[in-house]
Enzyme design. Structure first.
Site, PDB file in Angstrom:
ATOM      1  N   HIS A   1      -5.545 -32.929  18.452  1.00  0.00           N
ATOM      2  CA  HIS A   1      -4.442 -33.792  18.887  1.00  0.00           C
ATOM      3  C   HIS A   1      -3.261 -32.973  19.385  1.00  0.00           C
ATOM      4  O   HIS A   1      -2.142 -33.488  19.488  1.00  0.00           O
ATOM      5  CB  HIS A   1      -4.034 -34.712  17.730  1.00  0.00           C
TER       6      HIS A   1
ATOM      7  N   GLU B   1      10.536  -4.880   4.153  1.00  0.00           N
ATOM      8  CA  GLU B   1      10.574  -6.261   3.673  1.00  0.00           C
ATOM      9  C   GLU B   1      10.232  -6.332   2.195  1.00  0.00           C
ATOM     10  O   GLU B   1      10.925  -6.987   1.396  1.00  0.00           O
ATOM     11  CB  GLU B   1       9.571  -7.132   4.460  1.00  0.00           C
TER      12      GLU B   1
ATOM     13  N   LYS C   1       9.705  -0.634  13.998  1.00  0.00           N
ATOM     14  CA  LYS C   1      10.271  -0.370  12.665  1.00  0.00           C
ATOM     15  C   LYS C   1      11.373   0.681  12.767  1.00  0.00           C
ATOM     16  O   LYS C   1      12.438   0.544  12.163  1.00  0.00           O
ATOM     17  CB  LYS C   1       9.198   0.172  11.716  1.00  0.00           C
TER      18      LYS C   1
ATOM     19  N   LYS D   1       0.837  -1.197   0.000  1.00  0.00           N
ATOM     20  CA  LYS D   1       0.000   0.000   0.000  1.00  0.00           C
ATOM     21  C   LYS D   1       0.878   1.256   0.000  1.00  0.00           C
ATOM     22  O   LYS D   1       0.671   2.168  -0.774  1.00  0.00           O
ATOM     23  CB  LYS D   1      -0.928  -0.045   1.214  1.00  0.00           C
TER      24      LYS D   1
ATOM     25  N   GLU E   1      -4.509  -6.256  14.900  1.00  0.00           N
ATOM     26  CA  GLU E   1      -3.998  -4.946  14.465  1.00  0.00           C
ATOM     27  C   GLU E   1      -5.122  -3.915  14.558  1.00  0.00           C
ATOM     28  O   GLU E   1      -4.876  -2.729  14.746  1.00  0.00           O
ATOM     29  CB  GLU E   1      -3.451  -5.034  13.028  1.00  0.00           C
TER      30      GLU E   1
ATOM     31  N   GLY F   1      -4.699  -1.982   5.037  1.00  0.00           N
ATOM     32  CA  GLY F   1      -4.024  -3.154   4.467  1.00  0.00           C
ATOM     33  C   GLY F   1      -4.744  -4.451   4.804  1.00  0.00           C
ATOM     34  O   GLY F   1      -4.946  -5.319   3.949  1.00  0.00           O
ATOM     35  N   ARG F   2      -5.167  -4.582   6.054  1.00  0.00           N
ATOM     36  CA  ARG F   2      -5.802  -5.844   6.490  1.00  0.00           C
ATOM     37  C   ARG F   2      -7.222  -5.981   5.969  1.00  0.00           C
ATOM     38  O   ARG F   2      -7.865  -7.003   6.191  1.00  0.00           O
ATOM     39  CB  ARG F   2      -5.747  -5.938   8.023  1.00  0.00           C
TER      40      ARG F   2
HETATM   41  O1  F6P Z   1       3.461  -2.615   9.650  1.00  0.00           O
HETATM   42  C1  F6P Z   1       2.132  -2.993   9.577  1.00  0.00           C
HETATM   43  C2  F6P Z   1       1.579  -2.742   8.199  1.00  0.00           C
HETATM   44  O2  F6P Z   1       1.508  -1.373   7.953  1.00  0.00           O
HETATM   45  C3  F6P Z   1       0.225  -3.389   8.000  1.00  0.00           C
HETATM   46  O3  F6P Z   1      -0.822  -2.620   8.487  1.00  0.00           O
HETATM   47  C4  F6P Z   1       0.219  -3.570   6.532  1.00  0.00           C
HETATM   48  O4  F6P Z   1      -0.763  -4.480   6.098  1.00  0.00           O
HETATM   49  C5  F6P Z   1       1.622  -4.063   6.302  1.00  0.00           C
HETATM   50  O5  F6P Z   1       2.415  -3.326   7.207  1.00  0.00           O
HETATM   51  C6  F6P Z   1       2.158  -3.895   4.918  1.00  0.00           C
HETATM   52  O6  F6P Z   1       2.089  -2.555   4.519  1.00  0.00           O
HETATM   53  P1  F6P Z   1       2.249  -2.141   3.011  1.00  0.00           P
HETATM   54  O7  F6P Z   1       1.123  -2.759   2.244  1.00  0.00           O
HETATM   55  O8  F6P Z   1       2.205  -0.649   3.000  1.00  0.00           O
HETATM   56  O9  F6P Z   1       3.566  -2.674   2.534  1.00  0.00           O
END
Ligand code: F6P
Length: 561
Positions: free
Chosen positions: A400, A218, A524, A212, A369, A283-284
């Site tokens: 189990h 990452e 972060k 987003k 979140e 995002g979620r």
């Molecule tokens: O760090 C949490 C977060 O901002 C989530 O809310 C989000 O889904 C995820 O990181 C990834 O964010 P992006 O889509 O901006 O890479």
């Protein structure tokens, strides 16, 4: 909505619920008795929304409990909070924006949604046409790799909401997979990307960089590494030999999904190959936006549209039904009942469906979140506990492993059981339909949790006296059973929308903003200080706390750096 949230603990209904739980306890809270006293209990406590059958009867609630919970919803203005969300009011106060994921699946037969002077429906429809059209181009081999080969693998590079939703849905709808397979890379652990790349052919792979913000460490790191790998592999084959062929390779093999079109362009992805989402989609809550592109490619646009229709069916119910018949509202209120009146700290989610293997992980981001907050939307402290811990595993595996604690442990853990009457993959073993073995376990477990086994029943089975205490099941362990005819794309959309709205209802009662996530920021920022320290920067090292310094020293010594 008013300028500050209603304090739920100061409502009349809250006080009444406090008295009510004492009355229930005085009378004895016992599901066996309650079922015996109310032969219509299952009928009275079973609700329907779209294709979902929701059986609340094995919860620790009576008709009066539900009446009081609905009254609580009334006092915290739940209905007007729901209306505000659907209308696009800026309910995400800290970021001054709406939370409009429901606009992503709004039926085209509804009047256009205009928010802040913008025709949101038209924007959503335009972008949906673009990304579904691109999916068709890939599926029908109109968009090919640089050497003219069909693209057979799509790799989604994203994390959090840009990974968990599509990854969960891809696995859940395995029965609908087409010839193009999807892979998901999320972790900054080099194993994730490295192990995936090792299996890929660069000439037939399409990468989707899904972020987003297009700033996430990452995703940006993995995206850059994937691009370097592609160019290196194609270079080694003599396909990429110049800056222009490198640009062509990126154009053919990379697309992006983001709000940040400028950053996508700076990454080197042609804006033609960039699909948009908007800052009003958390995002979620974004799997039904262009973030679902890997699904549209691998499952096909028709499946994706069915998936969206499932969301829309639950949205229609949630936005229109009064609270006393509103399934997500009632489920959210029951969760509040357990968190705040029973002190439940965790909530188990138990899909009796191997296909829903990633459902608990997906739900963890959605719920935790959203509602893991200690301040309310006006900045004041919350007035009661919020945000239970969601966890789980598919049944029957969980039986189990951890079910022992559910049945005989000392904590109250409400559980959601989810199952489908028909299997995704039918199998028969010696004339026994294997899916019926799964269903039998699904039905038996919630029954055992609710009704238990008394000492006398254990004795009647011939249990030696010394073992009787260990073989007693107290029962009265609450659960909700959610069923549907089959795990179709529409049913999956319905389930996701159901839990999105349950999450919203809990946040609405607690007066918190379920749509920001400031709690992810500090770690972060600190990580960005640790990076140079690990690389040997002494001044960055001295900024760290004592424990972090010791770990940096340990890593440096072990890595001989
Ligand atoms: O760090 C949490 C977060 O901002 C989530 O809310 C989000 O889904 C995820 O990181 C990834 O964010 P992006 O889509 O901006 O890479």
């Amino acid at each position: 909505m008013t300028n500050s949230p209603v304090d739920p603990t100061s409502t009349t209904a809250w006080s009444a619920l406090k008295g009510h739980i004492q009355d229930l306890a005085a009378d004895r809270i016992d599901l066996r008795t309650w079922f015996a006293q109310q032969p219509t209990r299952v009928r009275d406590f079973t609700l329907g929304v779209a294709d979902l059958r929701v059986d609340l009867s094995k919860n620790l609630v009576q008709t009066e409990t539900m009446r009081l919970l609905v009254a609580l919803g009334g006092e915290v203005q739940l209905k007007s909070q729901i209306d505000a969300m659907f209308a696009g009011r800026h309910i995400n106060v800290s970021e001054d924006r709406p939370a409009l994921h429901t606009a992503l699946r709004r039926s085209t037969s509804q009047p256009p949604l205009i928010v802040d002077g913008q025709n949101v429906s038209a924007a959503v429809q335009g972008e949906q046409d673009r990304f579904l059209g691109f999916a068709e181009d890939v599926r029908h081999q109109r968009h090919l790799g640089i050497t003219g080969k069909a693209l057979t693998t799509v790799v989604n590079i994203g994390i959090g909401g840009s990974d968990l939703g599509p990854a969960m849905v891809y696995r859940a709808l395995a029965a609908y997979h087409g010839p193009i397979q999807a892979r998901f890379v999320s972790n900054i652990d080099p194993s994730d990307l490295g192990e995936t790349l090792a299996t890929l052919d660069p000439e037939t792979t399409l990468f989707i960089v899904a972020s987003k913000t297009f700033t996430t460490l990452e995703t940006m790191t993995n995206g850059r590494l994937a691009r370097a790998w592609l160019l290196e592999m194609l270079g080694a084959r003599g396909i990429v030999t110049s800056a222009s062929s490198a640009a062509e390779a990126v154009a053919k093999h990379f697309v992006a999904v983001s709000t940040a079109t400028d950053k996508v362009a700076a990454f080197g992805i042609d804006p033609v190959n960039a699909f948009q989402l908007w800052d009003w989609v958390g995002g979620r809550y974004s799997v039904d936006s262009a973030i679902g592109l890997p699904l549209a490619i691998s499952l096909g646009p028709d499946v994706f549209r069915d998936f969206l229709a499932g969301f829309a069916a639950v949205d229609a119910h949630f936005s229109q039904e009064p609270i006393e018949r509103n399934v997500p509202a009632l489920l959210g209120l029951i969760n509040v009942w357990y968190v705040n009146f029973w002190d439940a700290r965790t909530h188990a989610v138990l899909p009796y469906s191997q296909d829903l293997g990633r459902w608990p992980a997906y739900l963890q981001q959605l719920t935790m979140e959203s509602n893991g907050k200690s301040v309310r939307w006006d900045g004041t402290p919350v007035t009661t506990s919020t945000g239970e811990i969601f966890w789980g595993e598919p049944g029957s595996n969980g039986q189990h492993a951890f079910f022992q604690l559910l049945h005989q442990g000392t904590q109250l853990i409400p559980a959601d059981f989810i199952a489908f009457a028909n299997p995704s993959v039918p199998l028969v073993d010696s004339s026994q339909d294997v899916h019926e073995l799964l269903l039998a376990n699904f039905i038996a477990q919630s029954s055992a949790l609710a009704f238990g086994k008394t000492a006398d029943e254990a004795r009647a089975e011939g249990t030696p006296e010394r073992l009787v205490p260990a073989r007693v099941f107290t029962g009265n362990r609450p659960s909700t059973s959610i069923m549907a005819p089959a795990l179709t794309p529409s049913v999956l959309g319905q389930l996701i929308a159901l839990y999105e709205h349950i999450t919203f209802v809990e946040g609405a009662v607690w007066g918190i903003n379920s749509f920001d996530q400031w709690g992810v920021e500090l770690g972060k920022a600190l990580a960005s200080q640790v990076v140079p320290a690990l690389a040997g920067d002494q001044s960055a090292f001295t900024q760290l706390d004592q424990s972090s310094q010791a770990m940096v020293e340990y890593c440096r010594a072990a890595r001989q750096r």
